[in-house]
Design a protein around this motif. Structure first.
Motif, mmCIF file in Angstrom:
data_model
loop_
_atom_site.group_PDB
_atom_site.id
_atom_site.type_symbol
_atom_site.label_atom_id
_atom_site.label_comp_id
_atom_site.label_asym_id
_atom_site.label_seq_id
_atom_site.Cartn_x
_atom_site.Cartn_y
_atom_site.Cartn_z
ATOM 1 N N LEU A 301 59.538 9.211 35.276
ATOM 2 C CA LEU A 301 58.667 10.364 35.052
ATOM 3 C C LEU A 301 58.858 10.918 33.636
ATOM 4 N N GLY A 302 60.083 10.876 33.134
ATOM 5 C CA GLY A 302 60.330 11.285 31.754
ATOM 6 C C GLY A 302 59.594 10.397 30.766
ATOM 7 N N ALA A 303 59.539 9.090 31.054
ATOM 8 C CA ALA A 303 58.794 8.165 30.184
ATOM 9 C C ALA A 303 57.303 8.466 30.227
ATOM 10 N N VAL A 304 56.793 8.815 31.403
ATOM 11 C CA VAL A 304 55.380 9.190 31.519
ATOM 12 C C VAL A 304 55.101 10.451 30.703
ATOM 13 N N ALA A 305 56.016 11.420 30.758
ATOM 14 C CA ALA A 305 55.848 12.639 29.966
ATOM 15 C C ALA A 305 55.796 12.322 28.477
ATOM 16 N N ASP A 306 56.580 11.334 28.034
ATOM 17 C CA ASP A 306 56.564 10.943 26.629
ATOM 18 C C ASP A 306 55.220 10.338 26.239
ATOM 19 N N VAL A 307 54.543 9.720 27.192
ATOM 20 C CA VAL A 307 53.221 9.163 26.923
ATOM 21 C C VAL A 307 52.182 10.273 26.853
ATOM 22 N N VAL A 308 52.326 11.283 27.709
ATOM 23 C CA VAL A 308 51.391 12.408 27.688
ATOM 24 C C VAL A 308 51.493 13.176 26.386
ATOM 25 N N ALA A 309 52.718 13.437 25.954
ATOM 26 C CA ALA A 309 52.936 14.193 24.721
ATOM 27 C C ALA A 309 54.321 13.862 24.193
ATOM 28 N N PRO A 310 54.459 13.675 22.897
ATOM 29 C CA PRO A 310 55.794 13.393 22.349
ATOM 30 C C PRO A 310 56.723 14.585 22.522
ATOM 31 N N ALA A 384 45.412 21.163 33.313
ATOM 32 C CA ALA A 384 46.743 20.554 33.278
ATOM 33 C C ALA A 384 46.716 19.260 32.479
ATOM 34 N N ASP A 385 47.779 19.064 31.680
ATOM 35 C CA ASP A 385 47.953 17.797 30.974
ATOM 36 C C ASP A 385 48.683 16.780 31.848
ATOM 37 N N LEU A 386 49.563 17.287 32.704
ATOM 38 C CA LEU A 386 50.408 16.417 33.527
ATOM 39 C C LEU A 386 50.570 17.034 34.915
ATOM 40 N N VAL A 387 50.304 16.245 35.938
ATOM 41 C CA VAL A 387 50.558 16.657 37.315
ATOM 42 C C VAL A 387 51.580 15.688 37.891
ATOM 43 N N ILE A 388 52.682 16.222 38.408
ATOM 44 C CA ILE A 388 53.739 15.393 39.006
ATOM 45 C C ILE A 388 53.769 15.665 40.500
ATOM 46 N N GLY A 389 53.521 14.639 41.290
ATOM 47 C CA GLY A 389 53.598 14.746 42.749
ATOM 48 C C GLY A 389 54.970 14.313 43.221
ATOM 49 N N LEU A 473 45.074 3.863 30.182
ATOM 50 C CA LEU A 473 46.495 4.185 30.035
ATOM 51 C C LEU A 473 47.116 3.399 28.888
ATOM 52 N N PRO A 474 47.954 4.030 28.077
ATOM 53 C CA PRO A 474 48.654 3.315 26.998
ATOM 54 C C PRO A 474 49.829 2.511 27.568
ATOM 55 N N LEU A 475 49.516 1.389 28.185
ATOM 56 C CA LEU A 475 50.512 0.655 28.959
ATOM 57 C C LEU A 475 51.650 0.115 28.106
ATOM 58 N N GLU A 476 51.339 -0.377 26.913
ATOM 59 C CA GLU A 476 52.401 -0.928 26.076
ATOM 60 C C GLU A 476 53.362 0.161 25.631
ATOM 61 N N VAL A 477 52.800 1.306 25.289
ATOM 62 C CA VAL A 477 53.666 2.434 24.906
ATOM 63 C C VAL A 477 54.534 2.846 26.088
ATOM 64 N N ARG A 479 55.519 0.927 28.558
ATOM 65 C CA ARG A 479 56.547 -0.097 28.764
ATOM 66 C C ARG A 479 57.721 0.115 27.817
ATOM 67 N N GLN A 480 57.403 0.436 26.589
ATOM 68 C CA GLN A 480 58.467 0.667 25.608
ATOM 69 C C GLN A 480 59.302 1.886 25.978
ATOM 70 N N GLN A 481 58.633 2.932 26.439
ATOM 71 C CA GLN A 481 59.364 4.138 26.843
ATOM 72 C C GLN A 481 60.250 3.850 28.050
ATOM 73 N N LEU A 482 59.742 3.071 29.001
ATOM 74 C CA LEU A 482 60.539 2.712 30.182
ATOM 75 C C LEU A 482 61.751 1.875 29.784
ATOM 76 N N ALA A 483 61.554 0.952 28.856
ATOM 77 C CA ALA A 483 62.672 0.105 28.412
ATOM 78 C C ALA A 483 63.743 0.948 27.736
ATOM 79 N N THR A 484 63.339 2.024 27.090
ATOM 80 C CA THR A 484 64.286 2.876 26.376
ATOM 81 C C THR A 484 64.991 3.857 27.297
ATOM 82 N N SER A 485 64.238 4.447 28.244
ATOM 83 C CA SER A 485 64.783 5.555 29.036
ATOM 84 C C SER A 485 65.385 5.125 30.370
#
Length: 522
Positions: A301-310, A384-389, A473-477, A479-485
């Motif tokens: 979810l943190g990686a998704v937040a990074d995609v929504v906004a840095p 809302a920019d981000l909704v987390i269920g 969706l910016p899937l490559e971005v 993926r990179q965030q998931l690999a990092t976090s």
């Protein structure tokens, strides 16, 4: 033709004719009504409280609720049958008081029985659920259900009034059950822990039985045996049951209206805290580092937040479910100025978070107590920019938060290009997560799925995070965030691979959403 005079029979030598049962055998109408009302109501109090007692060990699912209701109905059926059978063979006046006292004792023993047996039967297996609910409910409910036929038997002094007597007492019993159901659900559960409800009910039944036994003996005189020794022995057993209840292990630090909650310290990290709800790990927070994400799904979810906004850029976020407030604290720490709105149905959980999990409410974190399905309807469109269920009842997403109609509500409030990220737990054969992906995809044109590779392959149960948007969706971005976090390997499924995973899974709707059945492993 026999002309002999008729035989004269002396009145003293005539065969003795059976006399009708004397009216004195009946109970006063008010007392009869009170006993039926109390016994019927006590069954429903026990049923409602038992659902909360077994929840920490087997969850609060449709199967558990069905088991509690089914076992209670079976106890009512067998108790009424046996009570009627005994009433035809024994004087019911001699049975009523012992039945009430025994019901009080078995009610008191419910606590230690469930808490010790629950540790052995922990989990969601069908046999364990049925056995634990039977141990919790059956015997006291059966004893209580035997009261009504005994009282009815005593009141049937005039056969011409049978229908009136039975109808009146049946109506009173039903009113007792209704009163107990509403009173327990709206008042008792909110005011008292389950253990206090059970013990109070046990004491009430025991004292009522003892008082009734003394009153009946005095009224009937020598027609009834003295109850002193029997009742004294039963009272000792009752006290023993209550003492076992006092020392029985409890999994709760705090019992809220919805959860058995506890906060445990992390033995490795002195500032780490684990929120446990109904014996399931729910949230992890670091009191000194709100940016720390311990659980894998929160890292996703943190990686998704990074995609929504840095990091550093504030967002408007809506959280369906609060729990330990891990993600709201994370967004506030990494994106100052973020406006978090949390929908949490359990107000006491919010207070627990404030006391023990460093949850600080204010302009950047607003908690609204209520059902997320109701509250989201009050949110303006495109706000809302981000909704987390992340709402769960035990380990299950509440069905009304998993439907297409709910997904449509989420899409309504998400701004163009915003993201909906939904946390789901499932186990092989993965029927629910497939259906939920299909459901979200019915409203959002762009969907992806994050999960461990072994879970995608159907080899293990796990958390899954569905990511959805109305824009590509910016899937490559991501993926990179998931690999990092992410601390562990993770798969991001999309496109044709996701379609193959979903296959022909159903779309869940408000009309038909068998969430609990889809989650069943057998």
């Amino acid at each position: 033709m026999d002309s002999s005079p008729p035989e004269v029979v002396d009145a003293d030598t005539r065969p003795e004719q059976p006399e009708p049962e004397p009216e004195r055998r009946a109970l006063p109408p008010g007392l009869a009504a009170t006993l039926v009302f109390l016994a019927s109501g006590a069954v429903l109090v026990l049923e409602t409280a038992s659902l909360r007692l077994v929840g920490p060990y087997v969850g609060v699912t449709l199967q558990v609720t069905s088991s509690v209701i089914g076992v209670a109905l079976a106890a009512i059926a067998y108790g009424a049958w046996i009570g009627g059978w005994l009433a035809d063979r024994r004087d019911p006046r001699a049975l009523l008081a012992p039945a009430l006292v025994l019901a009080g004792i078995t009610t008191a023993l419910t606590l230690p029985i469930v808490r010790y047996a629950g540790e052995v039967l922990r989990g969601g297996a069908a046999v364990g659920i049925l056995l634990l609910t039977a141990l919790a409910i059956f015997l006291p409910a059966a004893l209580l259900s035997s009261i009504t036929p005994m009282v009815v038997k005593l009141q049937l002094a005039d056969l011409r009034r049978t229908g009136q007597v039975v109808g009146r007492l049946s109506s009173i019993g039903t009113l007792g059950a209704i009163t107990a159901t509403l009173g327990t659900g709206f008042v008792l559960v909110a005011a008292l822990p389950s253990s206090a409800i059970i013990i109070s009910l046990a004491v009430l039944l025991g004292l009522t039985g003892l008082g009734l036994g003394v009153w009946l003996h005095r009224r009937a005189g020598s027609n009834l045996p003295r109850p002193s020794r029997a009742t004294a022995a039963l009272a000792v057993l009752g006290l023993a049951g209550a003492s076992f209840s006092a020392v029985a292990p409890t999994p709760c630090d705090v019992e809220t209206a919805y959860h058995c909650a506890s906060v445990e310290a992390d033995p490795v990290n002195s500032t780490g805290r684990l929120l446990v709800l109904n014996s399931a790990w729910h949230s992890y927070v670091d009191l000194n580092d709100p940016a720390h994400l311990e659980f894998a799904y929160t890292q996703w979810l943190g990686a998704v937040a990074d995609v929504v906004a840095p990091a550093g850029r504030a967002v408007d976020a809506v959280h369906l479910g609060g729990g330990g407030f891990t993600m709201p604290r994370y967004l506030t720490a990494t994106r100052p100025g973020t406006r978090n709105e949390v929908y949490e149905i359990d107000g006491e959980l919010v207070e627990l978070g404030r006391r023990e999990l460093d949850v600080r409410l204010g302009p950047e974190l607003r908690a609204r107590v209520g059902d997320a399905r109701m509250l989201i309807g009050e949110r303006p469109r495109g706000s809302a920019d981000l909704v987390i269920g992340d709402a769960f009842g035990h380990l299950v997403v509440p069905w009304h938060l998993a439907t297409r109609e709910m997904a449509a509500e989420v899409r309504r409030i998400v701004r163009p290009g915003g993201i909906y990220a939904q946390n789901v737990i499932d186990h092989p054969p993965l029927r629910f997560i497939r259906a939920e992906v299909a459901t979200v995809a019915a409203e959002f044109p762009h969907v992806a799925l994050i999960a461990p590779p072994a879970a995608i392959a159907g080899e293990q149960g796990a958390n899954f995070v569905i990511v959805a948007s109305d824009r590509t969706l910016p899937l490559e971005v991501l993926r990179q965030q998931l690999a990092t976090s992410a601390d562990e390997p993770v798969t991001l499924l999309s496109g044709a691979a996701l379609d193959e995973f979903v296959d022909d899974a159903m779309v869940l709707t408000d009309e038909y959403a068998p969430v609990d059945q889809l989650l069943a492993t057998a």
